[in-house]
Write a protein that holds these residues in place. Sequence first.
Motif, PDB file in Angstrom:
ATOM      1  N   ALA A 179       0.850  -1.231   0.021  1.00 23.79           N
ATOM      2  CA  ALA A 179       0.114   0.145   0.006  1.00 23.79           C
ATOM      3  C   ALA A 179       0.878   1.437   0.141  1.00 23.79           C
ATOM      4  O   ALA A 179       2.015   1.300   0.849  1.00 23.79           O
ATOM      5  CB  ALA A 179      -0.885   0.007   1.124  1.00 23.79           C
ATOM      6  N   LEU A 180       0.442   2.213  -0.866  1.00 21.41           N
ATOM      7  CA  LEU A 180       1.191   3.570  -0.941  1.00 21.41           C
ATOM      8  C   LEU A 180       0.304   4.608  -0.067  1.00 21.41           C
ATOM      9  O   LEU A 180      -0.738   4.959  -0.501  1.00 21.41           O
ATOM     10  CB  LEU A 180       1.521   3.976  -2.311  1.00 21.41           C
ATOM     11  N   ILE A 181       0.881   5.000   0.836  1.00 22.24           N
ATOM     12  CA  ILE A 181       0.343   6.049   1.693  1.00 22.24           C
ATOM     13  C   ILE A 181       0.972   7.464   1.802  1.00 22.24           C
ATOM     14  O   ILE A 181       1.760   7.627   1.957  1.00 22.24           O
ATOM     15  CB  ILE A 181       0.276   5.350   3.128  1.00 22.24           C
ATOM     16  N   GLU A 182      -0.146   8.328   1.572  1.00 18.05           N
ATOM     17  CA  GLU A 182       0.350   9.657   1.398  1.00 18.05           C
ATOM     18  C   GLU A 182      -0.176  10.456   2.862  1.00 18.05           C
ATOM     19  O   GLU A 182      -1.053  10.374   3.384  1.00 18.05           O
ATOM     20  CB  GLU A 182      -0.468  10.444   0.721  1.00 18.05           C
ATOM     21  N   LEU A 183       0.970  11.045   3.629  1.00 18.49           N
ATOM     22  CA  LEU A 183       0.835  11.560   4.773  1.00 18.49           C
ATOM     23  C   LEU A 183       0.540  13.186   4.755  1.00 18.49           C
ATOM     24  O   LEU A 183       1.089  13.959   3.934  1.00 18.49           O
ATOM     25  CB  LEU A 183       2.280  11.759   5.582  1.00 18.49           C
ATOM     26  N   GLU A 184      -0.533  13.456   5.598  1.00 22.71           N
ATOM     27  CA  GLU A 184      -0.882  14.831   5.546  1.00 22.71           C
ATOM     28  C   GLU A 184      -1.042  15.227   7.178  1.00 22.71           C
ATOM     29  O   GLU A 184      -0.902  14.647   7.954  1.00 22.71           O
ATOM     30  CB  GLU A 184      -2.224  14.967   5.128  1.00 22.71           C
ATOM     31  N   GLY A 185      -0.920  16.879   7.203  1.00 25.77           N
ATOM     32  CA  GLY A 185      -1.078  17.356   8.469  1.00 25.77           C
ATOM     33  C   GLY A 185      -0.476  18.605   8.629  1.00 25.77           C
ATOM     34  O   GLY A 185       0.780  18.815   8.004  1.00 25.77           O
ATOM     35  N   ASN A 186      -0.919  19.623   9.510  1.00 25.81           N
ATOM     36  CA  ASN A 186      -0.181  20.762   9.610  1.00 25.81           C
ATOM     37  C   ASN A 186       0.984  20.789  10.900  1.00 25.81           C
ATOM     38  O   ASN A 186       2.030  20.806  10.870  1.00 25.81           O
ATOM     39  CB  ASN A 186      -1.285  21.796   9.803  1.00 25.81           C
ATOM     40  N   ASN A 187       0.236  20.122  12.222  1.00 29.18           N
ATOM     41  CA  ASN A 187       1.005  20.072  13.023  1.00 29.18           C
ATOM     42  C   ASN A 187       1.391  18.483  13.558  1.00 29.18           C
ATOM     43  O   ASN A 187       0.711  17.832  14.132  1.00 29.18           O
ATOM     44  CB  ASN A 187       0.667  20.516  14.393  1.00 29.18           C
ATOM     45  N   GLY A 188       2.316  18.047  12.474  1.00 27.66           N
ATOM     46  CA  GLY A 188       2.665  16.761  12.679  1.00 27.66           C
ATOM     47  C   GLY A 188       1.670  15.747  11.753  1.00 27.66           C
ATOM     48  O   GLY A 188       0.759  16.511  11.124  1.00 27.66           O
ATOM     49  N   VAL A 189       1.908  14.518  11.612  1.00 29.49           N
ATOM     50  CA  VAL A 189       1.154  13.767  10.562  1.00 29.49           C
ATOM     51  C   VAL A 189      -0.248  13.414  11.293  1.00 29.49           C
ATOM     52  O   VAL A 189      -0.036  12.599  12.272  1.00 29.49           O
ATOM     53  CB  VAL A 189       1.869  12.684  10.131  1.00 29.49           C
ATOM     54  N   THR A 190      -1.357  13.781  11.004  1.00 29.67           N
ATOM     55  CA  THR A 190      -2.705  13.184  11.417  1.00 29.67           C
ATOM     56  C   THR A 190      -3.323  12.632  10.282  1.00 29.67           C
ATOM     57  O   THR A 190      -4.433  11.911  10.645  1.00 29.67           O
ATOM     58  CB  THR A 190      -3.047  14.213  12.092  1.00 29.67           C
ATOM     59  N   GLY A 191      -3.202  12.796   9.142  1.00 28.84           N
ATOM     60  CA  GLY A 191      -3.803  12.301   7.885  1.00 28.84           C
ATOM     61  C   GLY A 191      -3.042  11.044   7.237  1.00 28.84           C
ATOM     62  O   GLY A 191      -1.913  11.423   6.704  1.00 28.84           O
ATOM     63  N   PHE A 192      -3.826  10.025   6.855  1.00 28.95           N
ATOM     64  CA  PHE A 192      -3.376   8.749   6.287  1.00 28.95           C
ATOM     65  C   PHE A 192      -4.234   8.578   4.880  1.00 28.95           C
ATOM     66  O   PHE A 192      -5.176   7.919   4.993  1.00 28.95           O
ATOM     67  CB  PHE A 192      -3.000   7.850   7.151  1.00 28.95           C
ATOM     68  N   ASN A 193      -3.642   8.841   3.711  1.00 24.72           N
ATOM     69  CA  ASN A 193      -4.766   8.852   2.328  1.00 24.72           C
ATOM     70  C   ASN A 193      -3.865   7.691   1.866  1.00 24.72           C
ATOM     71  O   ASN A 193      -2.755   7.588   1.222  1.00 24.72           O
ATOM     72  CB  ASN A 193      -4.648   9.947   1.923  1.00 24.72           C
ATOM     73  N   VAL A 194      -4.708   6.429   1.435  1.00 23.10           N
ATOM     74  CA  VAL A 194      -4.237   5.303   0.801  1.00 23.10           C
ATOM     75  C   VAL A 194      -4.104   5.770  -0.422  1.00 23.10           C
ATOM     76  O   VAL A 194      -5.480   5.718  -1.034  1.00 23.10           O
ATOM     77  CB  VAL A 194      -4.986   4.227   1.302  1.00 23.10           C
ATOM     78  N   LEU A 195      -3.091   5.924  -1.274  1.00 22.14           N
ATOM     79  CA  LEU A 195      -3.071   6.241  -2.781  1.00 22.14           C
ATOM     80  C   LEU A 195      -3.498   5.072  -3.596  1.00 22.14           C
ATOM     81  O   LEU A 195      -3.801   5.231  -4.747  1.00 22.14           O
ATOM     82  CB  LEU A 195      -1.834   6.815  -3.193  1.00 22.14           C
ATOM     83  N   ALA A 196      -2.803   3.868  -3.129  1.00 22.85           N
ATOM     84  CA  ALA A 196      -2.842   2.571  -4.007  1.00 22.85           C
ATOM     85  C   ALA A 196      -2.898   1.488  -3.143  1.00 22.85           C
ATOM     86  O   ALA A 196      -1.909   1.637  -2.084  1.00 22.85           O
ATOM     87  CB  ALA A 196      -1.753   2.665  -5.012  1.00 22.85           C
ATOM     88  N   ALA A 197      -3.343   0.522  -3.187  1.00 24.57           N
ATOM     89  CA  ALA A 197      -3.151  -0.995  -2.370  1.00 24.57           C
ATOM     90  C   ALA A 197      -3.800  -1.993  -3.310  1.00 24.57           C
ATOM     91  O   ALA A 197      -4.302  -1.939  -3.896  1.00 24.57           O
ATOM     92  CB  ALA A 197      -4.218  -0.825  -1.282  1.00 24.57           C
ATOM     93  N   ASP A 198      -2.805  -3.189  -2.884  1.00 26.18           N
ATOM     94  CA  ASP A 198      -3.000  -4.393  -3.710  1.00 26.18           C
ATOM     95  C   ASP A 198      -2.458  -5.505  -2.745  1.00 26.18           C
ATOM     96  O   ASP A 198      -1.909  -5.211  -1.591  1.00 26.18           O
ATOM     97  CB  ASP A 198      -2.036  -4.486  -4.844  1.00 26.18           C
ATOM     98  N   GLY A 199      -2.658  -6.514  -2.760  1.00 27.06           N
ATOM     99  CA  GLY A 199      -2.433  -7.744  -2.120  1.00 27.06           C
ATOM    100  C   GLY A 199      -2.693  -9.147  -2.658  1.00 27.06           C
ATOM    101  O   GLY A 199      -3.147  -9.169  -3.829  1.00 27.06           O
ATOM    102  N   ILE A 200      -2.419 -10.009  -2.011  1.00 30.96           N
ATOM    103  CA  ILE A 200      -2.417 -11.392  -2.431  1.00 30.96           C
ATOM    104  C   ILE A 200      -2.990 -12.103  -0.958  1.00 30.96           C
ATOM    105  O   ILE A 200      -2.321 -12.359  -0.168  1.00 30.96           O
ATOM    106  CB  ILE A 200      -1.313 -12.313  -2.970  1.00 30.96           C
ATOM    107  N   ARG A 201      -4.164 -12.635  -1.079  1.00 26.34           N
ATOM    108  CA  ARG A 201      -4.751 -13.318   0.074  1.00 26.34           C
ATOM    109  C   ARG A 201      -4.404 -14.693   0.328  1.00 26.34           C
ATOM    110  O   ARG A 201      -4.224 -15.126   1.638  1.00 26.34           O
ATOM    111  CB  ARG A 201      -6.385 -13.280  -0.130  1.00 26.34           C
ATOM    112  N   HIS A 202      -3.753 -15.412  -0.633  1.00 26.71           N
ATOM    113  CA  HIS A 202      -3.443 -16.908  -0.392  1.00 26.71           C
ATOM    114  C   HIS A 202      -2.032 -17.194  -0.583  1.00 26.71           C
ATOM    115  O   HIS A 202      -1.745 -17.947  -1.426  1.00 26.71           O
ATOM    116  CB  HIS A 202      -4.411 -17.718  -1.164  1.00 26.71           C
TER     117      HIS A 202
END
Length: 503
Positions: A179-202
């Motif tokens: 997963a690629l996660i973009e970090l946001e926030g003014n006073n420190g990181v408080t926002g976590f926006n998942v830009l892309a995600a994938d996976g293999i379940r088995h």
Amino acid sequence: MNIGIDLGTTNTVVGWMNIFGNIEFLKFDDGSTILPSCIYYDRGKMLVGQPALDAALVNPSAFISSSKIFMDDRIKSWDIDGKRFKAEDVAFEILKKVKNSLSERFPDEKKFRAVVTVPAKFGEDQIKRTAAAVKRAGITLIEIIKEPVAAVLAYNDNNFRSGENVYVVDIGGGTIDVALIELEGNNGVTGFNVLAADGIRHLGGTDFDGRISKIIFEQFKECSGQNIIDTSTVWGTSRKQIRKKIELLSEQVKKELYKKNDSVSIDADDICDICEKKNICPDNCRFHLDLSFNEYISACDDLYERVKELISNDDVAGYNIDHILFIGGMSNDPYIRQYLEDTYSGTNIICAPDIHDNEKYLSVVARGAAIKACDENIHVVNKLLNSIGIICRNEKGKMYMNPIISAGTDIDENFEARHVYTNNGRFETEMRFELYEYSGDPNDFGNISYRKIGEFIFNDIIPMDRGEQRIETVFSFDSKGIMTVNAEDLNDHNRNVEVSFEV
């Protein structure tokens, strides 16, 4: 009391923030903070965790592990001693053990409220089932978050800044997430926006263990005359016990290979008990095998190719990556580490085992969940990984998928999708709606992959001519991260229903 739970495929870890702002982890009966995600059921007695693992050597047929990978499987079940278990039932038993252990640790606490993590690839059906297991265990759900997000939270304080992108590679025992996660926030990181995600379940660490097991099985067959390679042909308690011993041994061999990056000597005299050639054994019933790291890599070649293909995800190619966070039980795999370094040269790579001694790196996701449970200012925006739609029929009766929410859509508690449906037939008194998760092009109905997740029915509706009956559906996500669907009869606003999901 607020807690974080990493309900893992292989292990479960529980953490909370103490009064000093530090994360502590729950210790179970054996004093370990790692609870193996497995159960053992025999003659009405339930064992969970390490006791279940120990008992599996006595009666492997009463043992269930890695069940989380079947959380969306309506057919898969385990029948033991007259009792049937599905994946969500196993999750419930594990969470019940967690709840009981918490109650023993904190006898004065009346309620435990939890942030629970799930793989990035989990769809709405699996999330619903996980949430149902949490509720059954008597734990109040605060929110469900994806495991890669929890991992970034765990390392947020000292490593990351607002505006940066973190690429999480999480390879656990039964699943792999990126997963690629973009970090946001003014006073420190408080926002976590998942830009892309994938996976293999088995696919996960147990599959790599299985390749070592196969090598040992084949060597054992050659020297003993006993074929225990195929589970469908393994009969008899003794043979099943030997197979289980080899499976457990294989994980330890893998860990040794990772440490040494060289050959490992495998000595397992106790598996010779069922040998058919004891009287003529040249090694005096002493099983020995030398396995080199290169032989292991070769045996796992196709598995590594799948991992590399996922890591080199096209969805992240257009983004700048500031950090790579490599976590999970296989984050000490030197081959994958090297691939990350070669593929993302110059990027800061953080490997969990380099930061945590012993096996504390297995607690990373639970740490992040515990932080989320105690900080209301943290805001997560996820990506919907599977599309959501309703299968409809046109005037000629031909089925088609009507898309509601497309895969890749940003979702949080502020999200809402509305759609109005009308009747195809004249003077109908009932309209039925079936909800599906799907992947593929909805316009190519014959080739999409879909599964039903819920339904609702409006009956006794006012008979109207074709196209005059109007039912509006509203899709949203609550503060827990759970999808909810409501429907309203726009011709009679007093008639509305909430969709029942197939949990």
